[in-house]
Write a protein that holds these residues in place. Structure first.
Motif, PDB file in Angstrom:
ATOM      1  N   ASN A  29     -33.524  65.097  -3.549  1.00 17.99           N
ATOM      2  CA  ASN A  29     -33.138  63.692  -3.650  1.00 17.99           C
ATOM      3  C   ASN A  29     -34.377  62.883  -4.057  1.00 17.99           C
ATOM      4  O   ASN A  29     -35.377  62.906  -3.349  1.00 17.99           O
ATOM      5  CB  ASN A  29     -32.605  63.227  -2.291  1.00 17.99           C
ATOM      6  N   PRO A  30     -34.317  62.152  -5.191  1.00 18.57           N
ATOM      7  CA  PRO A  30     -35.482  61.399  -5.618  1.00 18.57           C
ATOM      8  C   PRO A  30     -35.777  60.174  -4.752  1.00 18.57           C
ATOM      9  O   PRO A  30     -36.886  59.644  -4.792  1.00 18.57           O
ATOM     10  CB  PRO A  30     -35.134  60.987  -7.051  1.00 18.57           C
ATOM     11  N   ARG A  31     -34.815  59.720  -3.956  1.00 21.76           N
ATOM     12  CA  ARG A  31     -34.993  58.556  -3.079  1.00 21.76           C
ATOM     13  C   ARG A  31     -34.429  58.839  -1.688  1.00 21.76           C
ATOM     14  O   ARG A  31     -33.464  58.224  -1.246  1.00 21.76           O
ATOM     15  CB  ARG A  31     -34.297  57.328  -3.671  1.00 21.76           C
ATOM     16  N   PRO A  32     -35.033  59.770  -0.946  1.00 17.09           N
ATOM     17  CA  PRO A  32     -34.465  60.168   0.349  1.00 17.09           C
ATOM     18  C   PRO A  32     -34.435  59.064   1.394  1.00 17.09           C
ATOM     19  O   PRO A  32     -33.630  59.114   2.309  1.00 17.09           O
ATOM     20  CB  PRO A  32     -35.366  61.329   0.790  1.00 17.09           C
ATOM     21  N   GLY A  33     -35.257  58.045   1.284  1.00 19.68           N
ATOM     22  CA  GLY A  33     -35.264  56.973   2.281  1.00 19.68           C
ATOM     23  C   GLY A  33     -34.320  55.832   1.976  1.00 19.68           C
ATOM     24  O   GLY A  33     -34.218  54.889   2.752  1.00 19.68           O
ATOM     25  N   ARG A  34     -33.620  55.879   0.847  1.00 20.77           N
ATOM     26  CA  ARG A  34     -32.744  54.785   0.440  1.00 20.77           C
ATOM     27  C   ARG A  34     -31.287  55.238   0.452  1.00 20.77           C
ATOM     28  O   ARG A  34     -30.931  56.180  -0.231  1.00 20.77           O
ATOM     29  CB  ARG A  34     -33.099  54.326  -0.962  1.00 20.77           C
ATOM     30  N   PRO A  35     -30.425  54.531   1.190  1.00 24.23           N
ATOM     31  CA  PRO A  35     -28.996  54.867   1.117  1.00 24.23           C
ATOM     32  C   PRO A  35     -28.434  54.448  -0.246  1.00 24.23           C
ATOM     33  O   PRO A  35     -28.616  53.319  -0.679  1.00 24.23           O
ATOM     34  CB  PRO A  35     -28.350  54.050   2.228  1.00 24.23           C
ATOM     35  N   LEU A  63     -17.274  61.286  -3.702  1.00 19.11           N
ATOM     36  CA  LEU A  63     -18.158  60.157  -3.428  1.00 19.11           C
ATOM     37  C   LEU A  63     -19.038  60.585  -2.269  1.00 19.11           C
ATOM     38  O   LEU A  63     -18.532  61.034  -1.237  1.00 19.11           O
ATOM     39  CB  LEU A  63     -17.333  58.918  -3.069  1.00 19.11           C
ATOM     40  N   TYR A  64     -20.353  60.469  -2.454  1.00 19.81           N
ATOM     41  CA  TYR A  64     -21.227  60.903  -1.368  1.00 19.81           C
ATOM     42  C   TYR A  64     -22.533  60.144  -1.353  1.00 19.81           C
ATOM     43  O   TYR A  64     -22.942  59.544  -2.345  1.00 19.81           O
ATOM     44  CB  TYR A  64     -21.467  62.412  -1.417  1.00 19.81           C
ATOM     45  N   GLN A  65     -23.160  60.160  -0.187  1.00 21.40           N
ATOM     46  CA  GLN A  65     -24.497  59.624   0.010  1.00 21.40           C
ATOM     47  C   GLN A  65     -25.412  60.817   0.236  1.00 21.40           C
ATOM     48  O   GLN A  65     -25.268  61.536   1.226  1.00 21.40           O
ATOM     49  CB  GLN A  65     -24.524  58.670   1.200  1.00 21.40           C
ATOM     50  N   PRO A  66     -26.337  61.048  -0.704  1.00 22.55           N
ATOM     51  CA  PRO A  66     -27.188  62.232  -0.601  1.00 22.55           C
ATOM     52  C   PRO A  66     -28.057  62.234   0.647  1.00 22.55           C
ATOM     53  O   PRO A  66     -28.498  61.194   1.122  1.00 22.55           O
ATOM     54  CB  PRO A  66     -28.066  62.159  -1.849  1.00 22.55           C
ATOM     55  N   GLY A  67     -28.271  63.438   1.136  1.00 20.81           N
ATOM     56  CA  GLY A  67     -29.269  63.683   2.163  1.00 20.81           C
ATOM     57  C   GLY A  67     -30.510  64.196   1.445  1.00 20.81           C
ATOM     58  O   GLY A  67     -30.987  63.577   0.499  1.00 20.81           O
ATOM     59  N   PRO A  68     -30.979  65.380   1.804  1.00 20.64           N
ATOM     60  CA  PRO A  68     -32.192  65.901   1.172  1.00 20.64           C
ATOM     61  C   PRO A  68     -31.975  66.401  -0.265  1.00 20.64           C
ATOM     62  O   PRO A  68     -32.929  66.494  -1.022  1.00 20.64           O
ATOM     63  CB  PRO A  68     -32.603  67.063   2.080  1.00 20.64           C
ATOM     64  N   ARG A  69     -30.718  66.709  -0.625  1.00 17.62           N
ATOM     65  CA  ARG A  69     -30.457  67.277  -1.943  1.00 17.62           C
ATOM     66  C   ARG A  69     -29.299  66.567  -2.647  1.00 17.62           C
ATOM     67  O   ARG A  69     -28.394  66.043  -2.005  1.00 17.62           O
ATOM     68  CB  ARG A  69     -30.141  68.769  -1.820  1.00 17.62           C
ATOM     69  N   VAL A  70     -29.331  66.631  -3.986  1.00 20.03           N
ATOM     70  CA  VAL A  70     -28.294  66.057  -4.847  1.00 20.03           C
ATOM     71  C   VAL A  70     -27.651  67.210  -5.620  1.00 20.03           C
ATOM     72  O   VAL A  70     -28.343  68.128  -6.072  1.00 20.03           O
ATOM     73  CB  VAL A  70     -28.920  65.032  -5.824  1.00 20.03           C
ATOM     74  N   VAL A  71     -26.331  67.158  -5.788  1.00 16.38           N
ATOM     75  CA  VAL A  71     -25.609  68.210  -6.507  1.00 16.38           C
ATOM     76  C   VAL A  71     -25.829  68.063  -8.018  1.00 16.38           C
ATOM     77  O   VAL A  71     -25.681  66.966  -8.567  1.00 16.38           O
ATOM     78  CB  VAL A  71     -24.096  68.140  -6.202  1.00 16.38           C
ATOM     79  N   GLU A  72     -26.164  69.165  -8.667  1.00 17.21           N
ATOM     80  CA  GLU A  72     -26.352  69.175 -10.116  1.00 17.21           C
ATOM     81  C   GLU A  72     -24.978  69.193 -10.791  1.00 17.21           C
ATOM     82  O   GLU A  72     -24.075  69.920 -10.374  1.00 17.21           O
ATOM     83  CB  GLU A  72     -27.176  70.413 -10.500  1.00 17.21           C
ATOM     84  N   LEU A  73     -24.781  68.350 -11.820  1.00 20.00           N
ATOM     85  CA  LEU A  73     -23.460  68.118 -12.400  1.00 20.00           C
ATOM     86  C   LEU A  73     -22.853  69.341 -13.092  1.00 20.00           C
ATOM     87  O   LEU A  73     -21.671  69.626 -12.915  1.00 20.00           O
ATOM     88  CB  LEU A  73     -23.512  66.934 -13.368  1.00 20.00           C
ATOM     89  N   LYS A  74     -23.616  70.063 -13.887  1.00 19.21           N
ATOM     90  CA  LYS A  74     -23.053  71.237 -14.555  1.00 19.21           C
ATOM     91  C   LYS A  74     -22.646  72.285 -13.523  1.00 19.21           C
ATOM     92  O   LYS A  74     -21.620  72.955 -13.670  1.00 19.21           O
ATOM     93  CB  LYS A  74     -24.048  71.831 -15.549  1.00 19.21           C
ATOM     94  N   ALA A  75     -23.424  72.395 -12.466  1.00 18.30           N
ATOM     95  CA  ALA A  75     -23.120  73.376 -11.424  1.00 18.30           C
ATOM     96  C   ALA A  75     -21.792  73.066 -10.738  1.00 18.30           C
ATOM     97  O   ALA A  75     -20.995  73.985 -10.484  1.00 18.30           O
ATOM     98  CB  ALA A  75     -24.253  73.422 -10.394  1.00 18.30           C
ATOM     99  N   ILE A  76     -21.528  71.792 -10.446  1.00 20.34           N
ATOM    100  CA  ILE A  76     -20.261  71.454  -9.789  1.00 20.34           C
ATOM    101  C   ILE A  76     -19.097  71.664 -10.749  1.00 20.34           C
ATOM    102  O   ILE A  76     -18.026  72.102 -10.350  1.00 20.34           O
ATOM    103  CB  ILE A  76     -20.279  70.036  -9.170  1.00 20.34           C
ATOM    104  N   LYS A  77     -19.302  71.381 -12.032  1.00 19.02           N
ATOM    105  CA  LYS A  77     -18.251  71.610 -13.030  1.00 19.02           C
ATOM    106  C   LYS A  77     -17.869  73.082 -13.068  1.00 19.02           C
ATOM    107  O   LYS A  77     -16.684  73.436 -13.004  1.00 19.02           O
ATOM    108  CB  LYS A  77     -18.726  71.160 -14.405  1.00 19.02           C
TER     109      LYS A  77
END
Length: 136
Positions: A29-35, A63-77
């Protein structure tokens, strides 16, 4: 060699291979301290009805609020395309996808809505969530 035996031994297409090998990949997550919230829509989801074998079509809205990691778009597809030949109920598929996403990225909050196209005059929407939504 007969036509039927050559069809059973064909080499999978590159897309079929990519789907079969799919993993839910995440990045830091590039901004772990920001909701903040991430919205992803997957309008071409398919699976098979466990009772009839007919295809079920849905729009998945994540719809989600990231924690330590963000899902990569091609991977979820690729991951969701892996359900196209699976026999699974609407309720189970929504819960299983949410469980897998939560396990992969550990979100603060996540909601998945599976909006299935009407079939036989029945329209189903399954909404599942995890965690507590924070104000942005």
């Amino acid at each position: 060699m007969s036509a039927s035996s050559s069809e059973t031994t064909r080499t999978p297409l590159y897309g079929e291979r990519a789907i079969a090998e799919a993993e839910l990949i995440c990045f830091d997550n590039p901004r772990p301290g920001r909701p903040y919230e991430v919205s992803i829509e997957l309008p071409e989801f398919t699976c098979l009805c466990p009772f009839s074998g007919y295809p079920d079509f849905a729009v998945l809205r994540l719809l989600y609020q990231p924690g330590p990691r963000v899902v990569e778009l091609k991977a979820i597809k690729l991951y969701v395309n892996g359900y196209r030949d699976r026999t699974i109920s609407h309720e189970e598929v929504a819960n299983r996808i949410l469980d897998d996403l939560v396990s992969a990225c550990d979100p603060v909050w996540m909601q998945l809505e599976a909006d299935f196209h009407p079939r036989g005059n029945v329209h189903t929407v399954v909404r599942v969530s995890h965690g507590t939504r924070q104000p942005c």
